[in-house]
Design a protein around this motif. Structure first.
Motif, PDB file in Angstrom:
ATOM      1  N   ARG A  27      -8.242  13.737  -2.355  1.00 43.04           N
ATOM      2  CA  ARG A  27      -7.660  13.962  -3.681  1.00 43.04           C
ATOM      3  C   ARG A  27      -7.358  12.639  -4.400  1.00 43.04           C
ATOM      4  N   ASP A  28      -7.747  11.522  -3.797  1.00 46.78           N
ATOM      5  CA  ASP A  28      -7.552  10.215  -4.447  1.00 46.78           C
ATOM      6  C   ASP A  28      -8.760   9.889  -5.329  1.00 46.78           C
ATOM      7  N   ILE A  29      -8.461   9.461  -6.543  1.00 49.30           N
ATOM      8  CA  ILE A  29      -9.519   9.140  -7.502  1.00 49.30           C
ATOM      9  C   ILE A  29      -9.726   7.621  -7.544  1.00 49.30           C
ATOM     10  N   GLY A  34       0.840  -1.194   0.000  1.00 49.87           N
ATOM     11  CA  GLY A  34       0.000   0.000   0.000  1.00 49.87           C
ATOM     12  C   GLY A  34       0.866   1.230   0.000  1.00 49.87           C
ATOM     13  N   ALA A  35       0.228   2.363   0.225  1.00 48.25           N
ATOM     14  CA  ALA A  35       0.874   3.673   0.361  1.00 48.25           C
ATOM     15  C   ALA A  35       1.153   4.379  -0.956  1.00 48.25           C
ATOM     16  N   GLU A  36       0.955   3.710  -2.091  1.00 51.59           N
ATOM     17  CA  GLU A  36       1.158   4.384  -3.377  1.00 51.59           C
ATOM     18  C   GLU A  36       0.306   3.690  -4.437  1.00 51.59           C
ATOM     19  N   PRO A  37      -0.037   4.421  -5.489  1.00 46.88           N
ATOM     20  CA  PRO A  37      -0.842   3.788  -6.548  1.00 46.88           C
ATOM     21  C   PRO A  37      -0.031   2.739  -7.300  1.00 46.88           C
ATOM     22  N   TRP A  38      -0.695   1.665  -7.688  1.00 49.55           N
ATOM     23  CA  TRP A  38      -0.066   0.625  -8.512  1.00 49.55           C
ATOM     24  C   TRP A  38      -1.142  -0.007  -9.358  1.00 49.55           C
ATOM     25  N   THR A  39      -0.726  -0.768 -10.349  1.00 45.54           N
ATOM     26  CA  THR A  39      -1.697  -1.302 -11.300  1.00 45.54           C
ATOM     27  C   THR A  39      -1.820  -2.826 -11.143  1.00 45.54           C
ATOM     28  N   ILE A  45      -6.473   8.031   9.434  1.00 44.34           N
ATOM     29  CA  ILE A  45      -5.942   7.197  10.537  1.00 44.34           C
ATOM     30  C   ILE A  45      -4.571   6.639  10.170  1.00 44.34           C
ATOM     31  N   GLY A  46      -4.287   6.533   8.871  1.00 41.36           N
ATOM     32  CA  GLY A  46      -3.085   5.836   8.395  1.00 41.36           C
ATOM     33  C   GLY A  46      -3.559   4.595   7.659  1.00 41.36           C
ATOM     34  N   PRO A  47      -2.721   3.552   7.510  1.00 41.96           N
ATOM     35  CA  PRO A  47      -3.223   2.316   6.910  1.00 41.96           C
ATOM     36  C   PRO A  47      -4.352   1.777   7.781  1.00 41.96           C
ATOM     37  N   PHE A  99      -1.684  -8.469  -1.793  1.00 36.80           N
ATOM     38  CA  PHE A  99      -2.929  -7.777  -1.422  1.00 36.80           C
ATOM     39  C   PHE A  99      -2.688  -6.277  -1.349  1.00 36.80           C
ATOM     40  N   ASN A 100      -3.737  -5.548  -1.661  1.00 35.74           N
ATOM     41  CA  ASN A 100      -3.664  -4.084  -1.659  1.00 35.74           C
ATOM     42  C   ASN A 100      -4.350  -3.545  -0.400  1.00 35.74           C
ATOM     43  N   ASN A 101      -3.737  -2.572   0.257  1.00 36.27           N
ATOM     44  CA  ASN A 101      -4.431  -1.890   1.353  1.00 36.27           C
ATOM     45  C   ASN A 101      -4.185  -0.405   1.268  1.00 36.27           C
TER      46      ASN A 101
HETATM   47  O1  DLL Z   1       0.495   6.155   2.865  1.00 34.85           O
HETATM   48  C1  DLL Z   1      -0.780   5.331   4.739  1.00 34.85           C
HETATM   49  C2  DLL Z   1      -0.466   3.927   4.342  1.00 34.85           C
HETATM   50  C3  DLL Z   1       0.683   3.339   4.779  1.00 34.85           C
HETATM   51  C4  DLL Z   1      -1.371   3.198   3.584  1.00 34.85           C
HETATM   52  C5  DLL Z   1       0.961   2.038   4.466  1.00 34.85           C
HETATM   53  C6  DLL Z   1      -1.118   1.869   3.254  1.00 34.85           C
HETATM   54  C7  DLL Z   1       0.055   1.285   3.703  1.00 34.85           C
HETATM   55  P1  DLL Z   1       0.112   9.015   3.697  1.00 34.85           P
HETATM   56  O2  DLL Z   1       1.600   9.050   3.750  1.00 34.85           O
HETATM   57  O3  DLL Z   1      -0.640  10.078   4.401  1.00 34.85           O
HETATM   58  O4  DLL Z   1      -0.406   7.664   4.320  1.00 34.85           O
HETATM   59  O5  DLL Z   1      -0.295   8.978   2.175  1.00 34.85           O
HETATM   60  C8  DLL Z   1      -1.639   8.818   1.839  1.00 34.85           C
HETATM   61  O6  DLL Z   1      -1.063   7.608  -0.177  1.00 34.85           O
HETATM   62  O7  DLL Z   1      -3.967   9.657  -0.066  1.00 34.85           O
HETATM   63  C9  DLL Z   1      -3.009   7.871  -1.453  1.00 34.85           C
HETATM   64  O8  DLL Z   1      -2.761   8.885  -2.403  1.00 34.85           O
HETATM   65  C10 DLL Z   1      -1.747   7.045  -1.275  1.00 34.85           C
HETATM   66  N1  DLL Z   1      -2.085   5.640  -0.991  1.00 34.85           N
HETATM   67  C11 DLL Z   1      -2.119   5.009   0.196  1.00 34.85           C
HETATM   68  N2  DLL Z   1      -2.437   3.702   0.020  1.00 34.85           N
HETATM   69  C12 DLL Z   1      -2.635   3.514  -1.315  1.00 34.85           C
HETATM   70  C13 DLL Z   1      -2.989   2.408  -2.148  1.00 34.85           C
HETATM   71  C14 DLL Z   1      -0.148   6.392   3.870  1.00 34.85           C
HETATM   72  N3  DLL Z   1      -3.192   1.191  -1.684  1.00 34.85           N
HETATM   73  C15 DLL Z   1      -1.785   8.732   0.332  1.00 34.85           C
HETATM   74  N4  DLL Z   1      -3.103   2.651  -3.471  1.00 34.85           N
HETATM   75  C16 DLL Z   1      -3.203   8.473  -0.077  1.00 34.85           C
HETATM   76  C17 DLL Z   1      -2.904   3.861  -3.984  1.00 34.85           C
HETATM   77  C18 DLL Z   1      -2.408   4.763  -1.944  1.00 34.85           C
HETATM   78  N5  DLL Z   1      -2.558   4.931  -3.275  1.00 34.85           N
END
Ligand code: DLL
Length: 442
Positions: free
Chosen positions: A306-308, A216-221, A246-248, A237-239
């Motif tokens: 801002r996430d689509i 998680g944490a970034e967009p992927w395809t 809250i975070g993840p 798995f995607n989260n």
């Molecule tokens: O990225 C929280 C996180 C950590 C999620 C670990 C999952 C795993 P921020 O640093 O605040 O928090 O960034 C949030 O990351 O608005 C999305 O644009 C992007 N993002 C997070 N998860 C996904 C995902 C963490 N599964 C921003 N797919 C969000 C695509 C994601 N983008």
């Protein structure tokens, strides 16, 4: 390719609550949330203007009377103007790094941290985590919520954690081999990096003990998922989540891997048209907006992510009733407008992954040398496909050119670069260099 079958197991029965019951719970919790933020200056003023009180919340439609909250609002009340509890009740601060400017801070009470752990446990269990597993966490531990959030979730489930943190990829490989973790937690691009470094060390990355992964944490395809699964021989798995909410732990996939179930007993989701701010139709892409119903230290009302993405309310075979969100196609602020056409970096990734011979390492550079926007996509070639023969390289470049044009409708300059020349990130990958923005900011 992994043939592992993930058995459907549910961490908390709340995940399967009938939707009628869920709606009633959301209304009750929304009322409590409105009361909890009533003294936060930003909400206090907005509530006064809109004549809103907790009693005014009678149905979920009343949510639409509440104000949106944006990143700019958080910046305006920096550092802690959104705190809704006395300072002494704060147990933890985290921050969102943001690509521009200072981090914005978020706060948790001890109960918030405990809830966070539970929400992470939910998606981890949905995606196969069991107490007997060992989990290798390669997220940064710090202000970023990835490391700590997933760490607490894994502990809650009762599995063993290797808090490997980010950076130093050869060390990750050594730890994976010696401690035998079956589960990998990091960004999808970092998983690719691990595979690449393993290969450079003469190893088959598929021989690592990993069985599945939570990314998680970034967009992927979807294509990138297939590639990572093939290379590391695991199920991915995607989260999804974000610090402000809250975070993840906001949402995650179940074994069906057909969208991420939003934990709707704690968050209300809306999907809006970012221009009109009106809800989009079911299944249509829009900007996700979250209200955190139960957070205490810094609840958010209608936070614009801002996430689509799009929402899918159809029933899921796993029995969870939480609405599913699609993959994030991109962020409204990452969306490039090239000669008037909207392009997301994920579309370019999708095109590249269709072309044999390119690694999914790329950098999109945008500039406006005269009056027209120009885009150059730097694409890294896999070592085995790198050739001294110009004709082969030209043919490859033409294939990429055609794919990108067919996906985005735009002609871009393609520049092939040698293996290992684009920067690798231990966290979120940087995909875009927009010189137009830099010029605008001067
Ligand atoms: O990225 C929280 C996180 C950590 C999620 C670990 C999952 C795993 P921020 O640093 O605040 O928090 O960034 C949030 O990351 O608005 C999305 O644009 C992007 N993002 C997070 N998860 C996904 C995902 C963490 N599964 C921003 N797919 C969000 C695509 C994601 N983008």
């Amino acid at each position: 390719m992994s043939t592992l079958v993930i058995e459907n197991r549910i961490w908390d029965q709340a995940e399967t609550m009938p939707r009628e019951e869920l709606r009633a719970l959301q209304i009750e919790r929304l009322r409590e949330c409105v009361a909890r933020v009533a003294d936060v200056p930003f909400y206090k003023q907005a509530f006064q203007r809109g004549k809103i009180s907790p009693e005014a919340i009678k149905s979920l439609d009343d949510l639409r009377r509440l104000p949106f909250t944006t990143k700019a609002d958080l910046r305006q009340h920096h550092p802690l103007g959104f705190l809704a509890v006395p300072r002494e009740q704060v147990a933890r601060f985290h921050g969102s790094t943001g690509t521009t400017g200072k981090p914005t801070f978020v706060a948790y009470t001890a109960d918030d941290v405990s809830l966070w752990a539970d929400l992470c446990a939910r998606f981890l269990v949905a995606g196969g985590l069991r107490p007997e597993h060992t989990v290798h966490i390669a997220f940064g531990y710090g202000l970023f919520t990835g490391g700590f959030g997933l760490h607490y979730g894994v502990e809650k489930v009762g599995a063993a954690v290797v808090p490997a943190a980010s950076g130093n990829t050869p060390r990750h490989i050594m730890l994976l081999q010696e401690l035998g973790a079956q589960v990998l937690v990091c960004t999808p691009t970092y998983a690719l990096n691990i595979a690449e470094v393993a290969r450079a060390e003469g190893m088959d990355p598929g021989e690592l003990p990993l069985k599945f992964a939570h990314f998680g944490a970034e967009p992927w395809t979807e294509k990138l998922r297939e590639q990572i699964e093939r290379e590391l021989d695991l199920i991915a798995f995607n989260n999804y989540g974000l610090s402000e909410v809250i975070g993840p732990g906001v949402s995650g996939e179940c074994a069906a891997r057909n969208g991420m179930h939003i934990q709707e007993d704690h968050f209300i989701v809306e999907c809006i048209n970012p221009e009109t701010l009106e809800p989009v139709a079911e299944g249509e892409e829009g900007e996700l907006v979250f209200t955190s119903l139960t957070k205490q230290a810094m609840p958010m009302i209608r936070y614009r992510t801002r996430d689509i993405a799009f929402l899918d309310h159809s029933p899921c075979p796993c029995g969870r009733t939480g609405v599913r969100m699609s993959r994030v196609a991109g962020r409204t602020d990452d969306m490039l407008i090239i000669r008037g056409v909207n392009v997301f970096p994920s579309q370019i990734e999708q095109a590249l992954l269709r072309v044999e011979g390119t690694a999914p390492h790329y950098l999109i550079e945008v500039d406006r040398p005269g009056t027209l926007d120009e885009v150059t996509v730097h694409v890294e070639i896999r070592p085995e496909d790198f050739s001294d023969r110009m004709s082969e390289m030209h043919a490859l470049r033409d294939r990429i050119d055609r794919e990108i044009q067919s996906v985005t409708g735009i002609r871009m300059n393609i520049e092939l670069v040698e293996p290992q020349t684009l920067e690798r990130s231990a966290g979120k990958a940087r995909r875009v260099l927009d010189h137009r923005r830099e010029k605008d900011m001067k």
